[in-house]
Design an enzyme around this catalytic site. Structure first.
Site, PDB file in Angstrom:
ATOM      1  N   GLY A   1       0.678  -1.240  -0.095  1.00 59.25           N
ATOM      2  CA  GLY A   1      -0.038   0.093   0.021  1.00 59.25           C
ATOM      3  C   GLY A   1       0.860   1.330  -0.076  1.00 59.25           C
ATOM      4  O   GLY A   1       0.738   2.141  -0.596  1.00 59.25           O
TER       5      GLY A   1
ATOM      6  N   GLU B   1      -2.068   5.584   4.831  1.00 55.62           N
ATOM      7  CA  GLU B   1      -1.025   4.283   4.745  1.00 55.62           C
ATOM      8  C   GLU B   1       0.022   4.655   5.485  1.00 55.62           C
ATOM      9  O   GLU B   1       1.205   4.170   5.458  1.00 55.62           O
ATOM     10  CB  GLU B   1      -0.895   4.091   3.282  1.00 55.62           C
ATOM     11  CG  GLU B   1      -1.838   3.652   2.073  1.00 55.62           C
ATOM     12  CD  GLU B   1      -2.407   2.320   2.324  1.00 55.62           C
ATOM     13  OE1 GLU B   1      -2.541   2.030   3.545  1.00 55.62           O
ATOM     14  OE2 GLU B   1      -2.669   1.704   1.285  1.00 55.62           O
TER      15      GLU B   1
END
Lengths: 262, 381
Positions: free
Chosen positions: B242, B363
């Site tokens: 991610g 993230e």
């Protein structure tokens, strides 16, 4: 159906074109190269014919080392095979040389149809498809906007004429060249791109096709570039000021006497 | 060492660039003002292979490498940062955990619809009172026969608004701390799965960021991903991917801003010369280009490690930290070059600045990335 598509790698239409130091070629440094957009319609049409009727699609290009990237893109779109006639004397070869080489390469394969884009973007000569048809003694319809197979060896090919369309019946094998609007070319998919790696590109030299270096490039061409010039710079615009009535009169005068548009 | 893209990587980048310029660019402003990417376009992207990029072909994916997927996300973000994060999240924390930790049955049932774009993937860890401090989550999963009952509230779930497949992080063993967290695959159609308020965001407004409420949401125990207590491990693993995705997204936004700034600098005149002829402007552009290139190299290095199944936690964190911080600076400088026009909604510069801002937050914030990096280098010494 055995389908052959001839393609050309050209500078991206969005690229800024600079003339090379020799004054008669394009400087390709930092220029993105793509499959000529009209050729993409030919590739798409071949893929659609194959999807409907079965068979095999082969893409051919005549060009330098870098042109393999263009073949790879066609393979990624779903074309089965690729042939690269490698030659560095490609840029200086005229349409007839290019057509002769392509015709010779096509003759090494079985085929029912040969498809082209109507012209290679950039040079825009629009001569090669017709020349190849002549060299192979095949019927041709060029600048096609609609194509339909009506039997095993017959098709309808349509092109636009002033104010209307002309529908031609054509016997196969034949040559057609594609105009914008013939179809909407697909994008290569990620899977298609990955699969294209596994498809080999068959490389040939001009010698393999019976040509010598004297028969290609400037030496073999009947038409050679003497000079390439960028379009003239646009003259600066004029701003007309003053009262509307006078300004309009002045504008009409300029349009009539200077621009000679009226 | 060789730093050169392969022919297929270049071909992939070109394809995505074409698709984005022709199919997405004309709609971007509408999507942003409507705060919605229409779901109807997803099957088109799925057909191109963008919805299961690194998943091997045997599982229906496109089987491309992480380096290529970085190029894909960068190209998407160059046109739409909202679409870039939608696709990045779907791939990296939606598809990937199911592929890596799922059973064959789970893959069959959940991975295929994700790859086909029939369902959109999301990953829910964050809660209203637990962001960076993951272990502070309160959502619970209680085993009841052959089911689990989930209760809690998840916040800031990217892609949460589409409905689809959610990987939910919940506590199964409250006494075990971080090791008591487990991951569950939850279909948004499940009873008790409530897609709640849409977050009103500064940027990436078309991205569907929602709160998700789990109210006695009962799921079959076979929907446990991996084993009980593996949640943290799964999350950290998926987040590496991610983070690489967010780094690529940040780079794409920066690239767009610099391209526009260069164009403008060459066209606009001030004090009798082009903006581009002023050294002050040249320096801004040079710094921006240098930052983009550095960010890209860091990101590709992390992707390279992931492609070779090597540990990339530190490199992914570095890439994400640098690329995101750089994008804030680069988009602001680009806006500055545009002057008042940069501040106007008529040009996309203000959008780039707003879109870039989130990249240092989601993230894992920049601060969390620094903790990850410090931990790794201190451990190594």
């Amino acid at each position: 159906m055995e389908l052959i598509i001839c393609i050309k790698q050209v500078p991206d239409t969005a690229a800024k074109i600079k003339i090379g130091s020799n004054g008669k070629s394009i400087d390709l440094t930092d220029v993105d190269l793509v499959v000529s957009p009209f050729d993409e319609y030919a590739v798409e049409e071949a893929l659609r014919i194959k999807e409907a009727k079965g068979g095999k699609t082969t893409v051919i290009t005549f060009g330098p080392e870098r042109a393999s990237q263009a073949l790879r893109q066609c393979l990624a779109m779903g074309i089965d095979d690729a042939i690269h006639v490698k030659c560095d004397e490609f840029e200086t070869s005229d349409s007839l040389v290019t057509a002769s080489i392509l015709a010779a390469a096509i003759k090494t394969l079985p085929f029912d149809m040969v498809l082209f884009g109507k012209q290679g973007v950039g040079r825009d000569n629009a001569q090669v498809p017709a020349m190849v048809a002549e060299l192979l003694n095949l019927p041709q319809v060029v600048v096609v906007t609609k194509f339909e197979l009506i039997s095993e060896n017959k098709a309808l090919a349509q092109y636009e004429v002033e104010g209307g369309v002309a529908v031609n019946e054509i016997m196969l094998p034949a040559v057609i060249s594609a105009e914008k609007g013939l179809n909407e070319p697909r994008y290569p998919t990620l899977k298609g791109i990955m699969a294209s790696k596994k498809k080999p590109i068959k490389e040939m030299t001009i010698n393999d096709l019976g040509f010598t270096l004297e028969q290609v490039g400037e030496a073999g061409s009947k038409v050679v570039f003497r000079k390439l010039m960028p379009p003239p710079a646009r003259p600066e615009g004029k701003v007309i000021t003053g009262e509307p009535k006078e300004a309009v009169a002045q504008l009409i005068d300029l349009l009539r006497n200077e621009a000679k548009l009226l | 060492m060789k730093i050169e893209f392969t022919e297929d990587q270049l071909c992939i980048r070109q394809m995505v660039r074409d698709v984005m310029e022709k199919e997405v660019l004309p709609h971007v402003e509408t999507w942003e003002s409507n705060e919605l990417i229409p779901k109807e376009i997803f099957p088109t992207f799925a057909e191109l292979g963008l919805f299961g990029m690194v998943i091997p072909e045997t599982y229906g994916g496109a089987g491309i490498d992480y380096i290529s997927s970085c190029l894909v996300i960068e190209e998407i973000a160059r046109i739409s940062a909202s679409l870039a994060i939608t696709i990045s999240v779907h791939n990296s924390v939606g598809c990937y955990p199911v592929f890596k930790y799922g059973t064959d049955t789970q893959k069959q049932k959940y991975l295929l619809p994700l790859i086909k774009g029939e369902k959109i993937g999301c990953f829910a860890i964050t809660e209203p009172n637990a962001g960076s401090d993951v272990a502070a989550i309160k959502t619970k999963a209680v085993k009841d026969g052959d089911t689990y009952i989930l209760n809690g509230t998840k916040a800031w779930v990217t892609n949460g608004g589409f409905g689809g497949i959610a990987i939910i992080q919940a506590i199964t063993d409250p006494a075990a701390g971080p090791k008591g967290i487990s991951s569950f695959i939850v279909d948004s159609d499940s009873k008790g799965f409530i897609i709640s308020k849409k977050e009103d965001k500064m940027g990436i407004r078309a991205s569907a960021t929602n709160e998700i409420i789990l109210e006695d949401c009962r799921i079959p125990s076979e929907n446990l991903l991996g084993k009980e207590g593996m949640g943290m491990r799964i999350a950290l693993d998926a987040l590496d991917g991610g983070r690489i995705g967010v780094a690529a997204q940040a780079i794409g936004i920066s690239v767009a801003a610099v391209e526009k700034a260069c164009e403008y600098a060459k066209a606009r005149t001030s004090f009798g010369q082009n903006l581009a002829d002023h050294q002050a402007i040249q320096f801004m552009l040079a710094d921006a280009a240098t930052k983009i290139e550095s960010a890209r190299l860091l990101t590709l290095k992390a992707a390279y490690l992931k492609d070779n199944n090597l540990r990339c936690a530190k490199e992914a964190a570095m890439a994400k930290l640098f690329a995101s911080e750089a994008s804030i600076d680069v988009t602001y400088k680009a806006l500055q070059i545009f002057g008042a026009y940069g501040y106007s909604k008529e040009f996309p510069l203000e959008r780039y600045s707003r879109d870039a801002r989130v990249t240092t937050i989601y993230e894992g914030t920049s601060e969390i990335q620094r903790i990850v990096i410090a931990r790794e280098i201190l451990k190594a010494l």
